[in-house]
Write an enzyme that holds these catalytic residues in place. Structure first.
Site, PDB file in Angstrom:
ATOM      1  CG  ASP A 141      -2.049   1.005   1.106  1.00 19.62           C
ATOM      2  OD1 ASP A 141      -2.621   1.381   2.154  1.00 19.62           O
ATOM      3  OD2 ASP A 141      -2.354   1.442  -0.030  1.00 19.62           O
ATOM      4  CE  LYS A 144      -0.821   3.409  -3.938  1.00 23.62           C
ATOM      5  NZ  LYS A 144      -0.829   2.583  -2.700  1.00 23.62           N
ATOM      6  CG  ASP A 169      -5.355  -0.216  -1.280  1.00 22.34           C
ATOM      7  OD1 ASP A 169      -5.222   0.874  -0.685  1.00 22.34           O
ATOM      8  OD2 ASP A 169      -6.428  -0.564  -1.816  1.00 22.34           O
ATOM      9  CG  ASN A 170      -4.459   2.150  -3.608  1.00 21.84           C
ATOM     10  OD1 ASN A 170      -3.621   2.072  -2.709  1.00 21.84           O
ATOM     11  ND2 ASN A 170      -5.667   2.686  -3.414  1.00 21.84           N
ATOM     12  CD  GLU A 199      -8.438   4.729  -0.188  1.00 24.14           C
ATOM     13  OE1 GLU A 199      -8.703   3.670  -0.764  1.00 24.14           O
ATOM     14  OE2 GLU A 199      -7.301   5.223  -0.211  1.00 24.14           O
TER      15      GLU A 199
HETATM   16  O1  LIG Z   1      -0.235   6.976  -2.736  1.00 23.43           O
HETATM   17  C1  LIG Z   1      -0.896   6.233  -2.006  1.00 23.43           C
HETATM   18  N1  LIG Z   1      -0.311   5.542  -1.025  1.00 23.43           N
HETATM   19  C2  LIG Z   1       1.134   5.532  -0.872  1.00 23.43           C
HETATM   20  C3  LIG Z   1       1.723   6.685  -0.067  1.00 23.43           C
HETATM   21  C4  LIG Z   1       3.211   6.603  -0.249  1.00 23.43           C
HETATM   22  C5  LIG Z   1       4.040   6.743   1.010  1.00 23.43           C
HETATM   23  C6  LIG Z   1       4.998   5.645   1.169  1.00 23.43           C
HETATM   24  C7  LIG Z   1       6.073   5.331   0.367  1.00 23.43           C
HETATM   25  C8  LIG Z   1       6.851   4.235   0.884  1.00 23.43           C
HETATM   26  C9  LIG Z   1       8.030   3.656   0.391  1.00 23.43           C
HETATM   27  N2  LIG Z   1       8.643   2.613   1.021  1.00 23.43           N
HETATM   28  C10 LIG Z   1       8.116   2.127   2.164  1.00 23.43           C
HETATM   29  C11 LIG Z   1       6.968   2.657   2.715  1.00 23.43           C
HETATM   30  C12 LIG Z   1       6.333   3.724   2.050  1.00 23.43           C
HETATM   31  S1  LIG Z   1       4.913   4.585   2.489  1.00 23.43           S
HETATM   32  C13 LIG Z   1      -2.375   6.155  -2.152  1.00 23.43           C
HETATM   33  C14 LIG Z   1      -3.038   7.132  -2.906  1.00 23.43           C
HETATM   34  C15 LIG Z   1      -4.429   7.095  -3.058  1.00 23.43           C
HETATM   35  C16 LIG Z   1      -5.122   8.147  -3.855  1.00 23.43           C
HETATM   36  C17 LIG Z   1      -4.730   9.479  -3.764  1.00 23.43           C
HETATM   37  C18 LIG Z   1      -5.388  10.447  -4.509  1.00 23.43           C
HETATM   38  C19 LIG Z   1      -6.448  10.092  -5.341  1.00 23.43           C
HETATM   39  F1  LIG Z   1      -7.097  11.043  -6.050  1.00 23.43           F
HETATM   40  C20 LIG Z   1      -6.843   8.763  -5.441  1.00 23.43           C
HETATM   41  C21 LIG Z   1      -6.174   7.793  -4.699  1.00 23.43           C
HETATM   42  C22 LIG Z   1      -5.176   6.075  -2.458  1.00 23.43           C
HETATM   43  C23 LIG Z   1      -4.520   5.089  -1.722  1.00 23.43           C
HETATM   44  O2  LIG Z   1      -5.217   4.073  -1.135  1.00 23.43           O
HETATM   45  C24 LIG Z   1      -3.135   5.109  -1.577  1.00 23.43           C
HETATM   46  O3  LIG Z   1      -2.538   4.095  -0.871  1.00 23.43           O
HETATM   47 MG   LIG Z   2      -3.939   2.507  -0.554  1.00 22.51          MG
END
Ligand SMILES: O=C(NCCCCc1cc2cnccc2s1)c1cc(-c2ccc(F)cc2)cc(O)c1O
Ligand SMILES: [Mg+2]
Length: 214
Positions: A141, A144, A169-170, A199
Site C-alpha cells: 500500500d 504504486k 491495494d489500489n 476508499e
Molecule cells: O499513494 C498512495 N499511497 C502511498 C503513499 C506513499 C508513502 C509511502 C512510500 C513508501 C516507500 N517505502 C516504504 C513505505 C512507504 S509509504 C495512495 C493514494 C491514493 C489516492 C490518492 C489520490 C487520489 F485522487 C486517489 C487515490 C489512495 C490510496 O489508497 C493510496 O494508498
Molecule cells: Mg492505498
C-alpha cells in the site's frame, strides 16, 4: 502553524475512540474520513476484504508497506494470533509519528514493529535486521510504482515461500498496471482480483491477491 491531516485524524481518534478498543479506532477514522476529510486509508469496504484475507491466511509473519496513519495496521494487528511478527514500513516521518500514536491508542503497540524508511532500501536488510526468513502475508500500500520492483526484491532475497500471500491495494486507482501484468502473467503466482471502490468514494478500485507458488 496549521495542523496536518494526519494530526487532525489523530485528534479525531483521541476524541471519538475508546483507548484499547481497535474496532472503535477503525470506526473513528472511517467517520472522520467520511464526514470531515478524505484520507488515503484502505477504508471500510476494502478493509473488510483485507480482514477476510488476513483471517484466511492466519499468518505468523506479516509485512505491510505503507503504514500512513496506521489504519490498516490496526485492522491487521487486531486479527493476528499472539506471537505473530508484524513489520510495517512508512517513508514519511510525520505519518509514522501519527501512526505510532494511533496504533498505541488501539493498544496494539506490542504486536507491531513500525520501521521508517524506503522499501527499496529496507527489503534487502529485513532478514538481517529482524530475523525473518519468509513472510506469510504481505500488504502492499506504498508508492504504486514500487509494487513491481519490490515484489522482484522479495523473490531475489528469498522472502517468499510456497504459499506466501501478497495483497495489493489500489490496483485500479491510482493503479499499478505493470504490477498487475506481472502477477497475472507470471507462472509463479496465482492471482485473483477483488473488485471494490476507492476508499470513501464510488470510484472503482480493488485489491489483487497473489499466491506465490514457489
Ligand atoms: O499513494 C498512495 N499511497 C502511498 C503513499 C506513499 C508513502 C509511502 C512510500 C513508501 C516507500 N517505502 C516504504 C513505505 C512507504 S509509504 C495512495 C493514494 C491514493 C489516492 C490518492 C489520490 C487520489 F485522487 C486517489 C487515490 C489512495 C490510496 O489508497 C493510496 O494508498
Ligand atoms: Mg492505498
Amino acid at each position: 502553524t496549521r495542523s496536518t491531516r494526519p494530526q487532525r485524524m489523530l485528534k479525531a481518534v483521541q476524541k471519538n475512540a475508546i483507548r484499547g478498543n481497535p474496532e472503535s479506532v477503525i470506526s473513528a477514522i472511517d467517520y472522520f474520513c467520511k464526514h470531515s476529510e478524505w484520507a488515503m486509508n484502505v477504508g471500510d469496504e476494502k478493509g473488510c476484504i483485507l480482514d477476510s484475507v488476513v483471517t484466511e491466511v492466519d499468518p505468523s509473519t506479516v509485512l505491510e508497506l505503507g503504514t500512513y496513519c496506521g489504519y490498516s495496521t490496526v485492522r491487521i494487528a487486531r486479527l493476528l494470533s499472539p506471537g505473530t511478527k508484524f513489520i510495517t514500513v512508512e517513508f514519511n516521518p510525520a505519518s509514522a509519528e501519527v501512526a505510532r500514536k494511533i496504533i498505541a491508542y488501539a493498544g496494539l503497540q506490542d504486536k507491531v514493529t513500525l520501521v521508517e524508511g524506503a522499501s527499496g532500501d529496507l527489503i534487502p536488510q529485513i532478514k538481517k535486521l529482524y530475523g525473518i526468513t519468509t513472510f506469510d502475508f504481505i500488504f502492499l500500500d506504498h508508492w504504486k510504482d514500487r509494487y513491481l520492483p519490490d515484489i522482484k526484491l522479495f523473490e531475489e532475497y528469498g522472502l517468499l515461500r510456497k504459499g506466501s500471500v501478497l495483497l495489493a491495494d489500489n490496483v485500479i486507482c491510482p493503479g499499478t498496471p505493470e504490477y498487475l501484468e506481472y502477477v497475472r502473467n507470471s507462472p509463479r503466482y496465482e492471482s485473483r482480483y477483488y473488485p471494490s471502490h476507492l476508499e470513501y468514494t464510488k470510484v472503482e478500485d480493488g485489491l489483487e491477491k497473489s499466491l506465490f507458488l514457489g
